[in-house]
Design a protein around this motif. Structure first.
Motif, PDB file in Angstrom:
ATOM      1  N   VAL A 120     -10.306  -3.666  -3.405  1.00 12.64           N
ATOM      2  CA  VAL A 120      -9.372  -4.791  -3.458  1.00 12.64           C
ATOM      3  C   VAL A 120      -9.834  -5.778  -4.519  1.00 12.64           C
ATOM      4  N   ALA A 121     -11.135  -6.107  -4.483  1.00 15.06           N
ATOM      5  CA  ALA A 121     -11.650  -7.169  -5.351  1.00 15.06           C
ATOM      6  C   ALA A 121     -13.089  -6.879  -5.750  1.00 15.06           C
ATOM      7  N   ASP A 175     -13.351  -2.852   0.420  1.00 11.04           N
ATOM      8  CA  ASP A 175     -12.626  -4.107   0.189  1.00 11.04           C
ATOM      9  C   ASP A 175     -13.186  -4.840  -1.026  1.00 11.04           C
ATOM     10  N   VAL A 176     -14.518  -4.999  -1.080  1.00 15.84           N
ATOM     11  CA  VAL A 176     -15.103  -5.770  -2.173  1.00 15.84           C
ATOM     12  C   VAL A 176     -16.276  -5.008  -2.796  1.00 15.84           C
ATOM     13  N   VAL A 177     -16.330  -4.994  -4.115  1.00 18.43           N
ATOM     14  CA  VAL A 177     -17.504  -4.496  -4.823  1.00 18.43           C
ATOM     15  C   VAL A 177     -18.325  -5.711  -5.245  1.00 18.43           C
ATOM     16  N   ARG A 189     -23.249 -16.899  -1.017  1.00 17.30           N
ATOM     17  CA  ARG A 189     -22.253 -17.279  -0.032  1.00 17.30           C
ATOM     18  C   ARG A 189     -21.993 -16.165   0.984  1.00 17.30           C
ATOM     19  N   GLY A 190     -22.628 -15.032   0.781  1.00 15.87           N
ATOM     20  CA  GLY A 190     -22.439 -13.953   1.749  1.00 15.87           C
ATOM     21  C   GLY A 190     -21.609 -12.832   1.184  1.00 15.87           C
ATOM     22  N   ARG A 191     -21.788 -11.651   1.732  1.00 15.79           N
ATOM     23  CA  ARG A 191     -21.168 -10.386   1.332  1.00 15.79           C
ATOM     24  C   ARG A 191     -21.692  -9.879   0.014  1.00 15.79           C
ATOM     25  N   SER A 236     -10.289 -10.615  -8.546  1.00 12.51           N
ATOM     26  CA  SER A 236     -11.653 -11.115  -8.478  1.00 12.51           C
ATOM     27  C   SER A 236     -11.817 -11.768  -7.105  1.00 12.51           C
ATOM     28  N   TYR A 237     -13.036 -11.680  -6.601  1.00 14.26           N
ATOM     29  CA  TYR A 237     -13.294 -12.077  -5.220  1.00 14.26           C
ATOM     30  C   TYR A 237     -13.480 -13.583  -5.131  1.00 14.26           C
ATOM     31  N   ASP A 238     -12.386 -14.294  -5.193  1.00 12.71           N
ATOM     32  CA  ASP A 238     -12.441 -15.739  -5.002  1.00 12.71           C
ATOM     33  C   ASP A 238     -11.054 -16.231  -4.578  1.00 12.71           C
TER      34      ASP A 238
END
Ligand SMILES: [Zn+2]
Length: 243
Positions: free
Chosen positions: A221-222, A193-195, A241-243, A56-58
């Motif tokens: 990746v995340a 990289d991130v979804v 927060r961006g992206r 997870s993206y954190d």
């Protein structure tokens, strides 16, 4: 080795827990996830193929991704590539093992690496391919290019992101011909990289389908985890927060 020596020399600290020393300490490295799972965005872009993500993206993973993409911390490529390899393996698990898997990197848009001629996403994808190659035939196909400047995604909602990236990628004929010659039969995976909203992955899928290719899944990746705070229904904190 050189990266790690430099990190030590410059007095860096772990991006996960701030322990002085390596940029990713042994404990934080050990705690990184290994198995991937499906990470459908909410709402899901219509027609999106199954999106697999390892983390997870954190926390540390977010720091690794941002550091690699935006701060020129290219030594993170290895650990990010291993994470992406987990998603690639999960996405490829149900596919015929005799048929090679082709990883198609989503073209990079911005960031320190891009500015210096380094393609952060493609670099992670190549590392992932080296990892997965121990188990099965896998290649990397740079089939997609960006049509040019795309507005920064930060601060945009799902719908705006969709509009922003629609028709922003294409597959040039020479690249397609080259890949078809080298890989006449292959399963395609879109790699990023991130979804977040899935808009970028969906656009990559559209651009491949436009030239007659059929991606099987997305591997990342995340993926962002949606948090719905009271009174902010549907607002994704990570988007802000961006992206
Ligand atoms: Zn740590």
């Amino acid at each position: 080795m050189i990266d790690e020596a430099l990190d030590l020399f410059l007095g860096s600290s772990c991006i996960g827990c701030s322990t002085p020393g390596r940029m990713l300490c042994r404990v934080c490295r050990r705690d990184l996830p290994t198995g991937a799972s499906l990470a459908w965005p909410t709402p899901t872009p219509p027609g999106l193929v199954p999106p697999w993500a390892t983390a997870s993206y954190d926390g540390a993973v977010r720091e690794l991704v941002v550091g690699h993409k935006d701060r020129g911390q290219w030594s993170h490529r290895r650990v990010l590539g291993v994470l992406l390899a987990g998603a690639v393996r999960a996405a490829a698990a149900e596919l015929d093992p005799e048929v090679p898997v082709l990883l198609v990197p989503v073209p990079s848009r911005r960031g320190a690496g891009r500015q210096r001629g380094y393609e952060p996403t493609a670099a992670i994808v190549r590392t992932a391919a080296r990892v997965v190659r121990r188990d099965r035939r896998v290649g990397v196909a740079d089939l997609l290019v960006s049509r040019g400047a795309i507005a920064d995604q930060a601060g945009l909602g799902a719908r705006q992101r969709g509009d922003n990236v629609r028709h922003s990628m294409h597959c040039p004929s020479p690249a397609l011909a080259r890949v078809r010659r080298r890989w006449p039969v292959a399963h395609l995976l879109v790699c990023d990289d991130v979804v977040t909203t899935g808009a970028t992955a969906r656009e990559a899928q559209r651009a491949l389908e436009a030239v007659g290719l059929t991606p099987h899944a997305v591997a990342a990746v995340a993926a962002t985890r949606r948090r719905r705070a009271p009174g902010r229904l549907g607002v994704d904190e990570s988007l802000a927060r961006g992206r």
